[in-house]
Enzyme design. Structure first.
Site, PDB file in Angstrom:
ATOM      1  CD  GLU A 191      -3.785  -8.910   6.160  1.00 25.48           C
ATOM      2  OE1 GLU A 191      -4.346  -8.570   5.111  1.00 25.48           O
ATOM      3  OE2 GLU A 191      -3.886  -8.259   7.216  1.00 25.48           O
ATOM      4  CG  HIS A 216      -2.017  -1.029   1.152  1.00 22.62           C
ATOM      5  ND1 HIS A 216      -3.178  -0.858   0.422  1.00 22.62           N
ATOM      6  CD2 HIS A 216      -2.105  -2.258   1.722  1.00 22.62           C
ATOM      7  CE1 HIS A 216      -3.946  -1.926   0.556  1.00 22.62           C
ATOM      8  NE2 HIS A 216      -3.308  -2.803   1.329  1.00 22.62           N
ATOM      9  CG  ASP A 260      -3.302  -4.138   5.033  1.00 19.12           C
ATOM     10  OD1 ASP A 260      -2.443  -3.242   5.245  1.00 19.12           O
ATOM     11  OD2 ASP A 260      -4.324  -3.947   4.358  1.00 19.12           O
ATOM     12  CD  GLU A 261      -5.741  -5.850   1.223  1.00 18.07           C
ATOM     13  OE1 GLU A 261      -6.842  -6.360   0.945  1.00 18.07           O
ATOM     14  OE2 GLU A 261      -5.496  -4.636   1.041  1.00 18.07           O
ATOM     15  CB  VAL A 262       2.604  -7.688   2.023  1.00 21.07           C
ATOM     16  CG1 VAL A 262       3.979  -7.518   1.372  1.00 21.07           C
ATOM     17  CG2 VAL A 262       2.368  -6.616   3.082  1.00 21.07           C
TER      18      VAL A 262
END
Length: 531
Positions: A375, A271, A324-326
């Site tokens: 996460e 992000h 998150d969301e890596v």
């Protein structure tokens, strides 16, 4: 046909509740939101005198910063905003006039921080006993909550044209169930002007929420000035859609004076594409810009500079580092990063862990404790700093695992507490319980509280208020009110929440109707209390 009959009956029921609510009484008996810890009342009325005043005789708090005085001024504005109180006081028996509010704050300290005492005791005398209402609080921030409750005890009397306090005498003893009661705003997906953010902060105070989680930057834009690395805000959408360092300090100060902490967030290593507009070397490559380059020492120098600057204005004990969301594929697709991974004997997941833990250590060096999205816990929870708070968002059951591992948790499960999910109703917000399946008292204490999230992909200054409210208020009661005082069926609080939603409208907050999911418009002409 049967469905239409049920709908008509529901409208009639809400209308009856509304009529009662207008007189300050509802089928719930009280129109206070969120419901206090303990409350009792009578059946008589008093009226606020023309010169209703603040009295602080006997308090240990000197109010050098003016927080209490300003809070009282806002209280008067809240009471008078809906109508012009132009009644003739000479026609009101002086034994029915309340002269002011006597406030006693027991602590001289007005430092705002997680876990401060937010309790208060409020009493309003019976009619025939002119004098002052009495508010006692350990801290000035508890007193501010008392002001909010007092404002909800009052209404405009259309006969006398003055402010009335019905149902006296009142005794309210109150304190929050959870110390972290948050609302996230996202200024990367859409820029939110300062007045919009301030309006959100004001409305949070009405519902006794106390943490503004400011998701400042993301993939799409980097609107905040960072003095240590001044090119970072080259990643803003435009030169006018930016926040100066002074703007950020103003938001923190504005919130603090209303009893609200500001939790700043930089989401790393994912992000973060916008970071590289000003500093391209932060990208693994121009064609593969995210996550941030784990192999480049400059990446961590920038993070250190950001958090150093953060520490000058964001005084909350926590900082949010995302995590998150890596998607780590850029690291293996970029030759120099892949070479670095090989040299350090790391695969992608190990590099992800290395990055998160190193960012944590930088935050710790600046005096912060850390919040990370879940996460990080799901992937390497036992490696996280013990000063980590795990921020749940993916779904239920995570908080139970986090506290069992001895870490702290904030609950924001997206199926119930994401405001951008417009199909989620206020009833679902109300019934979402942070302590689900957590029965051990010591583990329950590790749940700091919860947060509703206003992600900004489809939100800007034009629609943010009606997307937040009234659903955020439903979560606010869940986080404030003792569990045993919460309704077991949301239908039991419909009239009271409708009353609070209309109160928000009266104060200039564009709260949407209850009759539907998020951000709905009124279906037809009708009373505010029945929509």
């Amino acid at each position: 046909m049967m469905g239409k009959i049920v709908w008509v009956l529901l409208v009639v029921l809400l209308f009856v509740q509304a009529v009662l609510a207008i007189d300050g009484v509802s089928v719930d008996r009280l129109n206070i939101w969120p419901m206090p810890h303990s409350v009792s009342h009578g059946r008589e009325s008093l009226f606020l005198s023309k010169d209703f005043e603040l009295n602080t005789e006997g308090t240990k708090y000197n109010d050098g910063s003016g927080i209490l005085k300003d809070g009282f001024s806002r209280l008067l504005e809240m009471l008078r905003v809906a109508h012009v109180a132009d009644g003739n006081f000479s026609k009101i028996d002086t034994s029915l006039l309340l002269q002011g509010l006597h406030v006693v704050v027991l602590s001289a300290d007005d430092q705002l921080q997680y876990g401060i005492d937010e309790s208060y005791k409020l009493s309003v005398p019976a009619s025939g006993k002119p004098g002052y209402a009495y508010l006692e609080a350990h801290t000035v921030y508890g007193a501010l909550h008392g002001f909010q409750t007092f404002s909800q005890l009052c209404l405009f009397n259309f006969t006398t044209r003055v402010i009335e306090v019905p149902m006296v005498p009142w005794t309210v003893i109150d304190q929050p169930r959870f110390s972290f009661r948050g609302l996230l705003i996202d200024t990367s997906r859409h820029y939110l002007p300062l007045p919009v953010i301030k309006n959100v902060i004001d409305s949070m105070a009405y519902a006794k929420l106390n943490v503004l989680h400011w998701h400042i930057v993301d993939t799409q834009s980097f609107p905040l000035e960072i003095p240590s690395y001044p090119k970072l805000w080259d990643g803003a959408y435009s030169v006018s859609e930016r926040y100066t360092f002074a703007d950020a300090a103003e938001i923190v100060s504005y919130a603090q004076r209303r009893g609200i902490n500001v939790l700043g967030e930089i989401d790393v290593p994912g992000h973060a594409r916008s970071w590289g507009i000003g500093y391209p070397s932060l990208w693994p490559s121009k064609d593969c810009p995210e996550p941030l380059d784990v192999s480049n020492e400059f990446t961590f120098k920038v993070i250190d500079g950001i958090l150093s600057d953060f520490s000058k204005i964001f005084k909350f004990k926590f900082v949010h580092l995302g995590g998150d969301e890596v998607n780590t594929s850029c690291w293996t697709l970029t030759p120099h990063v892949k070479k670095w991974l090989t040299k350090h004997h790391m695969n992608e997941s190990q590099a992800y862990q290395y990055f998160v833990l190193r960012a944590q250590n930088i935050a710790l060096s600046h005096g912060y404790e850390i919040v990370n999205w879940e996460e990080t816990f799901n992937n390497f929870g036992n490696k996280l700093s013990r000063k980590t708070v795990v921020h749940n968002w993916l779904g239920g059951g995570v908080a139970e695992k986090v506290v069992a591992a001895g870490l702290r948790c904030i609950v924001s499960n997206q199926d119930k507490w994401y405001l951008d999910h417009l199909d989620t109703t206020w009833q679902q917000f109300y019934m979402n319980e942070p302590l689900t399946d957590i029965t051990n008292p010591n583990q329950q204490k590790l749940v700091l509280g919860g947060e509703v999230c206003m992600w900004g992909e489809h939100i800007d200054g034009s629609d943010i208020e009606q997307t937040i409210w009234p659903r955020a208020a439903a979560a606010a009661e869940r986080l404030w009110t003792p569990y045993d005082n919460l309704a077991k069926d949301p239908r039991q609080v419909t009239g009271r929440l409708a009353h609070f939603r209309c109160l928000l409208n009266q104060r200039g907050v564009a709260a949407a109707p209850l009759g539907g999911p998020g951000r709905v418009a009124p279906e037809e002409p009708g009373s505010c209390y029945t929509q």
